[in-house]
Design a protein around this motif. Structure first.
Motif, mmCIF file in Angstrom:
data_model
loop_
_atom_site.group_PDB
_atom_site.id
_atom_site.type_symbol
_atom_site.label_atom_id
_atom_site.label_comp_id
_atom_site.label_asym_id
_atom_site.label_seq_id
_atom_site.Cartn_x
_atom_site.Cartn_y
_atom_site.Cartn_z
ATOM 1 N N LYS A 1 2.748 -3.147 9.493
ATOM 2 C CA LYS A 1 1.856 -3.823 10.433
ATOM 3 C C LYS A 1 2.320 -5.254 10.697
ATOM 4 O O LYS A 1 2.145 -5.767 11.797
ATOM 5 C CB LYS A 1 0.422 -3.829 9.889
ATOM 6 C CG LYS A 1 -0.268 -2.495 10.044
ATOM 7 C CD LYS A 1 -1.603 -2.467 9.353
ATOM 8 C CE LYS A 1 -2.536 -3.540 9.818
ATOM 9 N NZ LYS A 1 -3.865 -3.428 9.197
ATOM 10 N N ARG A 2 2.930 -5.889 9.691
ATOM 11 C CA ARG A 2 3.445 -7.253 9.886
ATOM 12 C C ARG A 2 4.656 -7.246 10.814
ATOM 13 O O ARG A 2 4.794 -8.112 11.663
ATOM 14 C CB ARG A 2 3.832 -7.866 8.550
ATOM 15 C CG ARG A 2 2.657 -8.306 7.761
ATOM 16 C CD ARG A 2 3.095 -9.124 6.573
ATOM 17 N NE ARG A 2 2.155 -8.882 5.490
ATOM 18 C CZ ARG A 2 2.481 -8.656 4.243
ATOM 19 N NH1 ARG A 2 3.745 -8.667 3.884
ATOM 20 N NH2 ARG A 2 1.566 -8.439 3.333
ATOM 21 N N GLU B 1 0.145 2.774 1.088
ATOM 22 C CA GLU B 1 -0.675 1.807 1.820
ATOM 23 C C GLU B 1 0.020 0.444 1.899
ATOM 24 O O GLU B 1 -0.056 -0.244 2.912
ATOM 25 C CB GLU B 1 -2.047 1.696 1.175
ATOM 26 C CG GLU B 1 -2.760 3.038 1.217
ATOM 27 C CD GLU B 1 -4.255 2.939 1.359
ATOM 28 O OE1 GLU B 1 -4.781 1.818 1.331
ATOM 29 O OE2 GLU B 1 -4.877 3.993 1.515
ATOM 30 N N LYS B 2 0.730 0.066 0.847
ATOM 31 C CA LYS B 2 1.474 -1.192 0.871
ATOM 32 C C LYS B 2 2.585 -1.142 1.918
ATOM 33 O O LYS B 2 2.822 -2.110 2.640
ATOM 34 C CB LYS B 2 2.063 -1.468 -0.516
ATOM 35 C CG LYS B 2 2.817 -2.765 -0.604
ATOM 36 C CD LYS B 2 3.362 -2.995 -1.989
ATOM 37 C CE LYS B 2 4.170 -4.274 -2.045
ATOM 38 N NZ LYS B 2 4.773 -4.488 -3.366
ATOM 39 N N SER C 1 -7.999 -2.008 8.964
ATOM 40 C CA SER C 1 -7.725 -3.032 7.967
ATOM 41 C C SER C 1 -7.502 -2.473 6.561
ATOM 42 O O SER C 1 -7.446 -3.223 5.600
ATOM 43 C CB SER C 1 -8.877 -4.033 7.930
ATOM 44 O OG SER C 1 -10.071 -3.366 7.581
ATOM 45 N N GLY C 2 -7.374 -1.188 6.418
ATOM 46 C CA GLY C 2 -7.120 -0.589 5.113
ATOM 47 C C GLY C 2 -7.521 0.867 5.125
ATOM 48 O O GLY C 2 -8.056 1.374 6.111
ATOM 49 N N THR D 1 1.077 -1.586 5.299
ATOM 50 C CA THR D 1 0.731 -2.993 5.507
ATOM 51 C C THR D 1 1.968 -3.802 5.869
ATOM 52 O O THR D 1 1.920 -4.680 6.749
ATOM 53 C CB THR D 1 0.067 -3.567 4.240
ATOM 54 O OG1 THR D 1 -1.078 -2.776 3.924
ATOM 55 C CG2 THR D 1 -0.350 -5.001 4.445
ATOM 56 N N TYR E 1 -5.496 3.693 4.777
ATOM 57 C CA TYR E 1 -4.610 4.420 5.675
ATOM 58 C C TYR E 1 -4.338 5.839 5.204
ATOM 59 O O TYR E 1 -3.825 6.649 5.965
ATOM 60 C CB TYR E 1 -3.268 3.692 5.789
ATOM 61 C CG TYR E 1 -3.392 2.211 6.036
ATOM 62 C CD1 TYR E 1 -3.991 1.721 7.182
ATOM 63 C CD2 TYR E 1 -2.898 1.304 5.106
ATOM 64 C CE1 TYR E 1 -4.107 0.363 7.394
ATOM 65 C CE2 TYR E 1 -3.010 -0.055 5.317
ATOM 66 C CZ TYR E 1 -3.608 -0.516 6.468
ATOM 67 O OH TYR E 1 -3.728 -1.858 6.673
#
Length: 151
Positions: free
Chosen positions: A56-57, A49-50, A91-92, A53, A94
């Motif tokens: 996504k950036r 998940e990290k 938003s989380g 994230t 995943y």
């Protein structure tokens, strides 16, 4: 007492644990679904998940952070090109861990760690593959009919 001692040890020292988790996360990103033991799946889930994230950036810094953790450049490429854009609206959450039963060899309880929505991607890919095979069979059937008519 284990106050402030969070995380999974997985009966390994820090180097072996880090290598194991890096391999699991890389495989989860490349395959979008892995089957492993329940504790390993639970330990790898926050790391996957990290990575999503970071994807996504999609900055140079986040690419370098992901490349430092993942084992192959192909995993970094897929993470930022396909998986990151797929989860932009989310938003989380995943990934999901689904228990699948016990392993035959040692009786360890196994679980499947998969990306949410990967079943839709696989279903579409399978559908396209079946369609191609069907078209190929139809073309071969027409070719066989054409050859029989010319004889």
């Amino acid at each position: 007492m284990r106050h402030n001692r969070a995380g999974f040890k997985l009966k390994r020292d820090i180097g072996a644990r880090r290598a194991l988790l890096r391999g699991l996360v890389t495989s989860a990103i490349l395959e979008e679904r892995i089957v492993t033991t329940v504790p390993k799946a639970k330990a790898a889930k926050p790391l996957v998940e990290k990575m999503i994230t970071l994807a996504k950036r999609d900055t140079l810094h986040s690419r370098r952070q992901a490349a430092a953790f993942l084992l192959t450049p192909a995993a970094v490429q897929k993470l930022f090109d396909k998986i990151g854009p797929r989860f932009t609206q989310r938003s989380g959450g995943y990934t999901r861990v689904v228990r699948v039963g016990v392993r035959k060899g040692d009786g360890a309880e196994t679980a499947m760690l998969e990306l949410v929505g990967s079943e839709l991607v696989r279903r579409a890919a399978d559908r396209a593959k079946r369609r191609e095979e069907r078209l190929k069979q139809l073309q071969q059937g027409q070719d066989a009919d054409g050859q029989q008519d010319s004889n």
